[in-house]
Design an enzyme around this catalytic site. Structure first.
Site, short mmCIF file in Angstrom:
data_model
loop_
_atom_site.label_atom_id
_atom_site.label_comp_id
_atom_site.label_asym_id
_atom_site.label_seq_id
_atom_site.Cartn_x
_atom_site.Cartn_y
_atom_site.Cartn_z
N THR A 1 -88.20 116.29 85.25
CA THR A 1 -86.61 115.83 84.67
C THR A 1 -85.78 115.33 85.91
O THR A 1 -85.85 115.98 87.17
CB THR A 1 -86.28 116.96 83.97
OG1 THR A 1 -84.71 116.85 83.81
CG2 THR A 1 -86.16 118.44 84.66
N ASP A 2 -84.95 114.52 85.73
CA ASP A 2 -83.68 114.32 86.55
C ASP A 2 -82.83 115.68 86.87
O ASP A 2 -82.11 115.41 87.66
CB ASP A 2 -82.76 112.86 86.18
CG ASP A 2 -82.04 113.17 84.87
OD1 ASP A 2 -82.52 114.29 84.15
OD2 ASP A 2 -81.40 112.46 84.51
N GLU A 3 -82.72 116.56 85.88
CA GLU A 3 -81.92 117.43 85.78
C GLU A 3 -82.01 118.55 87.31
O GLU A 3 -81.29 119.43 87.42
CB GLU A 3 -82.06 118.41 84.49
CG GLU A 3 -81.86 117.69 83.50
CD GLU A 3 -81.46 118.31 82.10
OE1 GLU A 3 -81.09 119.56 82.09
OE2 GLU A 3 -81.87 117.66 81.01
N TYR B 1 -83.48 126.10 82.70
CA TYR B 1 -84.30 125.03 82.41
C TYR B 1 -84.60 124.51 83.72
O TYR B 1 -85.64 124.43 84.19
CB TYR B 1 -83.93 124.10 81.20
CG TYR B 1 -84.54 122.94 81.38
CD1 TYR B 1 -86.05 122.85 80.82
CD2 TYR B 1 -83.97 121.61 81.63
CE1 TYR B 1 -86.82 121.74 80.96
CE2 TYR B 1 -84.78 120.42 81.52
CZ TYR B 1 -85.99 120.35 81.24
OH TYR B 1 -86.77 119.44 81.27
N LYS C 1 -87.83 123.96 86.24
CA LYS C 1 -88.55 122.68 86.26
C LYS C 1 -88.71 122.25 88.05
O LYS C 1 -89.59 121.70 88.59
CB LYS C 1 -87.76 121.55 85.58
CG LYS C 1 -88.04 121.73 84.13
CD LYS C 1 -89.40 121.39 83.61
CE LYS C 1 -90.11 120.25 84.02
NZ LYS C 1 -91.57 119.96 83.27
P1 NAD Z 1 -90.84 119.47 73.83
O1 NAD Z 1 -90.41 120.65 73.85
O2 NAD Z 1 -90.71 118.45 72.77
O3 NAD Z 1 -92.69 119.71 73.90
C1 NAD Z 1 -93.17 120.83 74.65
C2 NAD Z 1 -94.53 120.78 74.10
O4 NAD Z 1 -95.20 121.82 75.03
C3 NAD Z 1 -94.71 121.34 73.00
O5 NAD Z 1 -95.72 120.77 71.99
C4 NAD Z 1 -95.21 122.95 72.96
O6 NAD Z 1 -96.06 123.43 72.05
C5 NAD Z 1 -95.84 122.82 74.54
N1 NAD Z 1 -95.97 124.18 75.20
C6 NAD Z 1 -94.90 124.81 75.56
N2 NAD Z 1 -95.16 126.03 76.05
C7 NAD Z 1 -96.56 125.94 76.22
C8 NAD Z 1 -97.48 126.58 76.76
N3 NAD Z 1 -97.07 127.68 77.46
N4 NAD Z 1 -99.00 126.11 76.77
C9 NAD Z 1 -99.18 124.99 76.29
N5 NAD Z 1 -98.28 124.11 75.70
C10 NAD Z 1 -96.94 124.65 75.57
O7 NAD Z 1 -90.60 118.79 75.18
P2 NAD Z 1 -90.54 117.02 75.68
O8 NAD Z 1 -88.90 116.74 75.39
O9 NAD Z 1 -91.65 116.30 75.05
O10 NAD Z 1 -90.80 117.01 77.10
C11 NAD Z 1 -92.12 117.16 77.91
C12 NAD Z 1 -91.84 117.41 79.18
O11 NAD Z 1 -91.07 116.19 79.90
C13 NAD Z 1 -91.46 118.57 79.84
O12 NAD Z 1 -92.01 119.00 81.00
C14 NAD Z 1 -89.93 118.21 80.39
O13 NAD Z 1 -89.46 119.21 80.94
C15 NAD Z 1 -90.20 116.43 80.65
N6 NAD Z 1 -88.92 115.72 80.45
C16 NAD Z 1 -88.27 115.91 79.18
C17 NAD Z 1 -87.28 114.80 79.00
C18 NAD Z 1 -86.30 114.82 77.65
O14 NAD Z 1 -85.45 114.04 77.61
N7 NAD Z 1 -86.83 115.63 76.60
C19 NAD Z 1 -86.75 114.25 80.14
C20 NAD Z 1 -87.41 114.25 81.41
C21 NAD Z 1 -88.51 115.19 81.35
P1 TYD Z 2 -79.54 117.69 75.18
O1 TYD Z 2 -80.05 116.68 74.15
O2 TYD Z 2 -79.65 119.03 74.90
O3 TYD Z 2 -80.23 117.24 76.47
P2 TYD Z 2 -79.86 117.83 77.91
O4 TYD Z 2 -79.15 118.81 77.86
O5 TYD Z 2 -81.15 118.22 78.39
O6 TYD Z 2 -79.11 116.70 78.69
O7 TYD Z 2 -77.90 117.27 75.14
C1 TYD Z 2 -77.46 116.15 75.65
C2 TYD Z 2 -76.14 116.19 75.77
O8 TYD Z 2 -75.38 116.14 74.64
C3 TYD Z 2 -75.59 117.15 76.64
O9 TYD Z 2 -74.63 116.76 77.76
C4 TYD Z 2 -75.15 118.27 75.78
C5 TYD Z 2 -74.67 117.82 74.71
N1 TYD Z 2 -74.74 118.09 73.41
C6 TYD Z 2 -73.71 118.24 72.47
O10 TYD Z 2 -72.64 117.92 72.68
N2 TYD Z 2 -74.03 118.94 71.30
C7 TYD Z 2 -75.09 119.33 70.81
O11 TYD Z 2 -75.30 119.96 69.60
C8 TYD Z 2 -76.24 119.09 71.69
C9 TYD Z 2 -77.45 119.70 71.32
C10 TYD Z 2 -76.00 118.83 72.97
#
Ligand code: NAD
Ligand code: TYD
Length: 359
Positions: free
Chosen positions: A136-138, A162, A166
């Site tokens: 992630t960019d975070e 988080y 990561k």
């Molecule tokens: P998500 O929470 O929707 O999915 C996570 C998946 O991992 C789920 O299916 C869960 O059951 C599985 N999981 C969790 N713990 C586990 C374990 N111990 N063993 C096996 N499986 C396990 O997450 P997402 O949004 O799909 O993100 C996927 C990846 O991408 C993550 O690594 C996250 O850090 C990264 N990422 C997410 C975003 C975003 O915007 N969502 C952006 C950049 C990177």
């Molecule tokens: P989120 O979807 O949780 O992603 P991330 O924290 O990983 O960027 O949140 C996106 C942005 O929206 C973040 O600045 C927090 C804000 N947010 C709200 O304002 N209200 C909400 O109910 C949630 C879940 C997030």
């Protein structure tokens, strides 16, 4: 035929990636999906592919070394795509330990098992094996309102449990590349949106609440900025990095689509109003009056913004879906999948929602 081991494929991005890969490669690849099915993992996300002969689901925890070793010993794995993680910042603030366990220790298990399976007696690795760590960019921390971008060279400065976990997992992957020449890449992507996203994250939460006429919670002043990318563009980037990227490199993935949270919420209200027929009763309550400013998230990062120059120049990746189209497609998907939303918001989700928003 290449065999992919995907971790966390039942989650949001993982399931979109699996759909993307089968659409692109059909029967020419095999995918094994290992997922622990936590609250965020949902087999429903994959029901269209579960009957394919070239798809296998294994329910296992990535922290379970014996289970992961068994997968590697029973299958000749060519590609690992490592998504599995605890992924929600708010949950990490309330309960950090599981983030360290899954994101750091789980990644160590994945790396170690892949290394053991791919390493040759002389310490080199079998040909054409690749491990892609999805991050992630975070990990780069927070930017000011007035400019600057995250580059691959930006020093790590994570703030939430988080992003710290990561960052820890990224460092382990870097250590494996530096120490053993382990064949890996890291991608650091900005915020994703699209189908199958669990409604704890901003966009699906707002869509779901708005359709029910519930308040739309906006943290702090609503001016925090995220850089939104349609999930299929992320899936495409992952595939391109694995096939065309230089080994041992990190690639930032983002589409230069910065928006304040409050803008996102207003766009969703407007798009919903535009898409619902005049006769739909839900239109009546769909106004900006639903917006409710709530207490800010602790340590809330102000702004994220990716510079995707490297992936564009070296690999030729470009995002295809503009936000206006992506958000419509996302909302259409949630309209067409009301049962999916009903299922994931029953039970434990209610408890989570009450603790987060109603206390
Ligand atoms: P998500 O929470 O929707 O999915 C996570 C998946 O991992 C789920 O299916 C869960 O059951 C599985 N999981 C969790 N713990 C586990 C374990 N111990 N063993 C096996 N499986 C396990 O997450 P997402 O949004 O799909 O993100 C996927 C990846 O991408 C993550 O690594 C996250 O850090 C990264 N990422 C997410 C975003 C975003 O915007 N969502 C952006 C950049 C990177
Ligand atoms: P989120 O979807 O949780 O992603 P991330 O924290 O990983 O960027 O949140 C996106 C942005 O929206 C973040 O600045 C927090 C804000 N947010 C709200 O304002 N209200 C909400 O109910 C949630 C879940 C997030």
């Amino acid at each position: 035929m290449k065999t992919y081991l995907v971790t966390g494929g039942a989650g949001f991005i993982g399931s979109n990636y699996i759909h993307y890969m089968f659409k692109k490669y059909g029967d020419a690849i095999r995918i094994i999906n290992v997922d622990a099915l936590t609250y965020a993992g949902n087999p429903e996300n994959l029901k269209e592919v579960e009957k394919r002969d070239n798809y296998t689901f294994i329910k296992a925890d990535i922290c379970d070394k014996a289970a992961i070793e068994k997968i590697f010993s029973e299958n000749e794995i060519d590609r690992v795509v490592h998504f599995a993680a605890e992924s929600h910042v708010d949950r990490s603030i309330k309960n950090p330990e599981v983030f360290v366990q899954t994101n750091v220790y789980g990644t160590a298990v994945m790396l170690n098992c892949a290394k053991a399976a791919w390493e040759l007696p002389d310490g080199s690795f079998k040909e054409d094996k690749r491990f892609l760590h999805v991050s992630t960019d975070e990990v780069y921390g927070s930017l000011d309102d007035d400019g600057g971008y995250f580059y691959e060279t930006t020093p790590y400065a994570p703030h939430s449990p988080y992003s710290a976990s990561k960052a820890g997992s990224d460092m382990l992957v870097k250590a494996y590349m530096d120490t053993y020449h382990f064949p890996a890449n890291i991608t650091n992507c900005s915020n994703n949106y699209g189908p199958y996203q669990f409604p704890e994250k901003l966009i699906p939460l707002i869509i779901n609440n708005a359709l029910q006429g519930k308040k739309l919670p906006v943290y702090g002043d609503g001016k925090n900025v995220r850089d939104w990318l349609y999930v299929e563009d992320h899936a495409k980037a992952i595939d391109m990095v694995q096939e065309k990227g230089r080994l041992f490199e990190t690639y930032n993935v983002g589409g230069h689509n910065e928006k304040q949270n409050i803008e996102i919420v207003k766009i969703i209200i407007e798009t919903l109003r535009d898409m619902l027929p005049e006769t739909d009763a839900r239109r009546a309550h769909l106004t900006e009056e639903l917006i409710t400013y709530v207490e800010d998230r602790k340590g809330h990062d102000r702004r994220y913004a990716i510079a995707p120059d490297k992936i564009r120049a070296e690999i030729g990746w470009e995002p295809e879906t503009m936000f206006k189209e992506g958000i419509r497609r996302t909302i259409e998907w949630y309209f067409a999948n009301e049962d999916w939303m009903k299922n994931v918001t029953s039970g434990d989700y209610q408890k989570y929602y009450e603790e987060m928003y109603l206390k």
